[in-house]
Scaffold this motif. Structure first.
Motif, PDB file in Angstrom:
ATOM      1  N   GLU A   7       8.910 -23.222  19.169  1.00  0.00           N
ATOM      2  CA  GLU A   7       9.396 -24.599  19.262  1.00  0.00           C
ATOM      3  C   GLU A   7      10.818 -24.729  18.710  1.00  0.00           C
ATOM      4  N   LYS A   8      11.109 -23.954  17.641  1.00  0.00           N
ATOM      5  CA  LYS A   8      12.442 -24.040  17.052  1.00  0.00           C
ATOM      6  C   LYS A   8      13.491 -23.463  18.004  1.00  0.00           C
ATOM      7  N   LEU A   9      13.154 -22.354  18.669  1.00  0.00           N
ATOM      8  CA  LEU A   9      14.101 -21.771  19.608  1.00  0.00           C
ATOM      9  C   LEU A   9      14.357 -22.726  20.768  1.00  0.00           C
ATOM     10  N   ILE A  10      13.305 -23.353  21.273  1.00  0.00           N
ATOM     11  CA  ILE A  10      13.466 -24.310  22.369  1.00  0.00           C
ATOM     12  C   ILE A  10      14.350 -25.472  21.935  1.00  0.00           C
ATOM     13  N   PHE A  11      14.100 -25.986  20.713  1.00  0.00           N
ATOM     14  CA  PHE A  11      14.890 -27.103  20.205  1.00  0.00           C
ATOM     15  C   PHE A  11      16.368 -26.722  20.088  1.00  0.00           C
ATOM     16  N   LEU A  12      16.641 -25.588  19.455  1.00  0.00           N
ATOM     17  CA  LEU A  12      18.033 -25.174  19.254  1.00  0.00           C
ATOM     18  C   LEU A  12      18.723 -24.892  20.589  1.00  0.00           C
ATOM     19  N   ARG A  13      17.984 -24.316  21.511  1.00  0.00           N
ATOM     20  CA  ARG A  13      18.565 -24.032  22.833  1.00  0.00           C
ATOM     21  C   ARG A  13      18.921 -25.334  23.541  1.00  0.00           C
ATOM     22  N   LYS A  14      17.997 -26.305  23.509  1.00  0.00           N
ATOM     23  CA  LYS A  14      18.272 -27.595  24.139  1.00  0.00           C
ATOM     24  C   LYS A  14      19.435 -28.303  23.457  1.00  0.00           C
ATOM     25  N   GLU A  15      19.469 -28.212  22.121  1.00  0.00           N
ATOM     26  CA  GLU A  15      20.542 -28.852  21.369  1.00  0.00           C
ATOM     27  C   GLU A  15      21.901 -28.267  21.739  1.00  0.00           C
ATOM     28  N   ALA A  16      21.897 -26.975  22.067  1.00  0.00           N
ATOM     29  CA  ALA A  16      23.138 -26.308  22.479  1.00  0.00           C
ATOM     30  C   ALA A  16      23.450 -26.541  23.952  1.00  0.00           C
ATOM     31  N   GLY A  17      22.544 -27.218  24.653  1.00  0.00           N
ATOM     32  CA  GLY A  17      22.771 -27.508  26.065  1.00  0.00           C
ATOM     33  C   GLY A  17      22.636 -26.297  26.956  1.00  0.00           C
ATOM     34  N   LEU A  18      21.765 -25.373  26.593  1.00  0.00           N
ATOM     35  CA  LEU A  18      21.605 -24.131  27.337  1.00  0.00           C
ATOM     36  C   LEU A  18      20.238 -24.049  27.994  1.00  0.00           C
ATOM     37  N   THR A  19      20.207 -23.490  29.185  1.00  0.00           N
ATOM     38  CA  THR A  19      18.932 -23.121  29.781  1.00  0.00           C
ATOM     39  C   THR A  19      18.492 -21.800  29.161  1.00  0.00           C
ATOM     40  N   ALA A  20      17.237 -21.427  29.403  1.00  0.00           N
ATOM     41  CA  ALA A  20      16.752 -20.150  28.878  1.00  0.00           C
ATOM     42  C   ALA A  20      17.578 -18.992  29.433  1.00  0.00           C
ATOM     43  N   GLU A  21      17.934 -19.086  30.714  1.00  0.00           N
ATOM     44  CA  GLU A  21      18.730 -18.018  31.333  1.00  0.00           C
ATOM     45  C   GLU A  21      20.130 -17.950  30.726  1.00  0.00           C
ATOM     46  N   ALA A  22      20.739 -19.134  30.507  1.00  0.00           N
ATOM     47  CA  ALA A  22      22.086 -19.168  29.936  1.00  0.00           C
ATOM     48  C   ALA A  22      22.093 -18.615  28.513  1.00  0.00           C
ATOM     49  N   LEU A  23      21.052 -18.934  27.741  1.00  0.00           N
ATOM     50  CA  LEU A  23      20.962 -18.405  26.378  1.00  0.00           C
ATOM     51  C   LEU A  23      20.837 -16.890  26.408  1.00  0.00           C
ATOM     52  N   ALA A  24      20.001 -16.384  27.295  1.00  0.00           N
ATOM     53  CA  ALA A  24      19.825 -14.933  27.386  1.00  0.00           C
ATOM     54  C   ALA A  24      21.143 -14.242  27.729  1.00  0.00           C
ATOM     55  N   ASP A  25      21.880 -14.809  28.677  1.00  0.00           N
ATOM     56  CA  ASP A  25      23.153 -14.210  29.082  1.00  0.00           C
ATOM     57  C   ASP A  25      24.188 -14.276  27.950  1.00  0.00           C
ATOM     58  N   ALA A  26      24.251 -15.440  27.284  1.00  0.00           N
ATOM     59  CA  ALA A  26      25.256 -15.610  26.233  1.00  0.00           C
ATOM     60  C   ALA A  26      24.970 -14.731  25.021  1.00  0.00           C
ATOM     61  N   ALA A  27      23.690 -14.524  24.733  1.00  0.00           N
ATOM     62  CA  ALA A  27      23.326 -13.731  23.554  1.00  0.00           C
ATOM     63  C   ALA A  27      23.125 -12.254  23.890  1.00  0.00           C
ATOM     64  N   HIS A  28      23.289 -11.922  25.166  1.00  0.00           N
ATOM     65  CA  HIS A  28      23.070 -10.532  25.611  1.00  0.00           C
ATOM     66  C   HIS A  28      21.655 -10.071  25.244  1.00  0.00           C
ATOM     67  N   VAL A  29      20.705 -10.951  25.563  1.00  0.00           N
ATOM     68  CA  VAL A  29      19.291 -10.677  25.336  1.00  0.00           C
ATOM     69  C   VAL A  29      18.579 -10.797  26.680  1.00  0.00           C
ATOM     70  N   GLU A  48      18.174  -7.253  15.499  1.00  0.00           N
ATOM     71  CA  GLU A  48      19.391  -7.395  16.295  1.00  0.00           C
ATOM     72  C   GLU A  48      19.268  -8.586  17.251  1.00  0.00           C
ATOM     73  N   THR A  49      18.079  -8.781  17.812  1.00  0.00           N
ATOM     74  CA  THR A  49      17.862  -9.925  18.703  1.00  0.00           C
ATOM     75  C   THR A  49      18.014 -11.237  17.947  1.00  0.00           C
ATOM     76  N   VAL A  50      17.479 -11.287  16.736  1.00  0.00           N
ATOM     77  CA  VAL A  50      17.583 -12.485  15.901  1.00  0.00           C
ATOM     78  C   VAL A  50      19.047 -12.805  15.615  1.00  0.00           C
ATOM     79  N   LYS A  51      19.813 -11.792  15.261  1.00  0.00           N
ATOM     80  CA  LYS A  51      21.224 -12.000  14.943  1.00  0.00           C
ATOM     81  C   LYS A  51      21.992 -12.532  16.149  1.00  0.00           C
ATOM     82  N   ARG A  52      21.726 -11.964  17.309  1.00  0.00           N
ATOM     83  CA  ARG A  52      22.440 -12.401  18.514  1.00  0.00           C
ATOM     84  C   ARG A  52      22.097 -13.851  18.879  1.00  0.00           C
ATOM     85  N   LEU A  53      20.830 -14.196  18.755  1.00  0.00           N
ATOM     86  CA  LEU A  53      20.422 -15.562  19.065  1.00  0.00           C
ATOM     87  C   LEU A  53      21.004 -16.551  18.063  1.00  0.00           C
TER      88      LEU A  53
END
Length: 310
Positions: A7-29, A48-53
């Motif tokens: 839920e926290k990841l979804i909230f932060l992603r939405k707050e940043a205005g990112l789709t799940a795909e956009a977050l993955a691309d931006a964080a190289h995940v 490493e995944t945590v740091k990138r996100l």
């Protein structure tokens, strides 16, 4: 390693205005990684995944493991809120299985559900209207042959009762009566117009349309979904995600069937049993859930001498 709070990841992603795909691309995940985390199926998250996100979402790594604050659910940047309704266990399992099949989040599927239902409902009503228009035209063509049958008349060429039913069907379509209940419950309709073996739960126009749509997308070797009934007093009955259920049940067909029918509630599967290495414990849990369900059902139907455990 700990697990990121979905839920926290979804909230932060939405707050940043990112789709799940956009977050993955931006964080190289990997996109599949984001989907698994947001579905609560990722298990422990690599450092490493945590740091990138965290870097992409402009937060501290530790923030990803904390649940959202109560007021964050109503944030101007987050339009998500808990859904206050109950659905059958079978439907909850179907949601899990479809999310697994298409590697999407359950939330995405739920958010699309109103659009997809409206689309299919419109198709069903449009199909009924087209068929009714075609029938009316053919009825007019028959009536136009009266000059060839001067010795016959009445209902031979003009079935006025059928025309009255046609008006009922037009009204039913106009009122978006998906099950055609308006037609069947009318005092003016006679039994002669309703097939003897008609079952409103199985044969109503909307279920019929769904069955035809499912058949249209079925391919050889493909396990297409199926719908059985759509009653008024309980949830619709359908099968979807059979292959995924078999994967979850590790090839056990009896358990897979129990998942599809809702006897095993996947939503209640403990997180500790969702991780790699917990296969045997997960199977044991599912068998226990099925046994409890069968026992409860047997108690309810015991007086009728119906065996439901076979």
């Amino acid at each position: 390693m700990s697990t990121i709070n979905p839920e926290k990841l979804i909230f932060l992603r939405k707050e940043a205005g990112l789709t799940a795909e956009a977050l993955a691309d931006a964080a190289h995940v990997g996109r599949a990684t984001i989907t698994r985390i947001e579905n609560g199926k990722a298990g422990a998250t690599r450092t490493e995944t945590v740091k990138r996100l965290a870097s992409t979402l402009k937060c501290q790594p530790a923030d990803l493991f904390k649940p959202p604050e109560p007021d964050q659910a109503r944030s101007l940047f987050n339009d998500r809120a808990p859904l206050d309704l109950s659905i059958s266990t079978a439907a909850q399992n179907a949601l899990e299985l479809v999310a697994m099949r298409y590697n999407e989040t359950r939330e995405t599927i739920l958010e699309l559900a109103p659009l997809l239902f409206d689309l299919v409902a419109r198709e069903s009503l449009f199909e009924r209207n087209e068929r009714l228009t075609e029938l009316s035209a053919r009825r007019d063509a028959v009536a136009g042959m009266d000059r060839h049958f001067s010795h016959l008349g009445g209902r031979f060429l003009h079935d006025w009762q059928a025309e009255e039913v046609e008006v009922l069907e037009e009204t039913s379509i106009r009122n978006r009566d998906l099950r055609a209940s308006h037609v069947l419950e009318s005092d003016s309709i006679e039994d002669a117009f309703v097939p003897l073996d008609y079952d409103e739960e199985c044969d109503n126009p909307f279920v019929g349309h769904l069955k035809r749509r499912i058949q249209a997308v079925q391919r050889d070797g493909d396990e297409a979904p199926s719908i059985d009934v759509w009653p008024i007093w309980r949830s619709p009955t359908y099968d979807i995600g059979g292959q995924e259920a078999l994967v979850v049940a590790q090839g056990d067909e009896e358990l897979a069937r129990a998942i599809l029918t809702g006897a095993i509630p996947l939503a209640r599967l403990p997180k500790s049993l969702r991780v790699p290495g917990a296969e045997e414990a997960r199977l044991a849990w599912m068998r226990q859930q099925k046994a409890q369900h069968d026992e409860k059902l047997q108690e309810l139907l015991g007086d009728l001498l119906i065996d439901v455990t076979g």
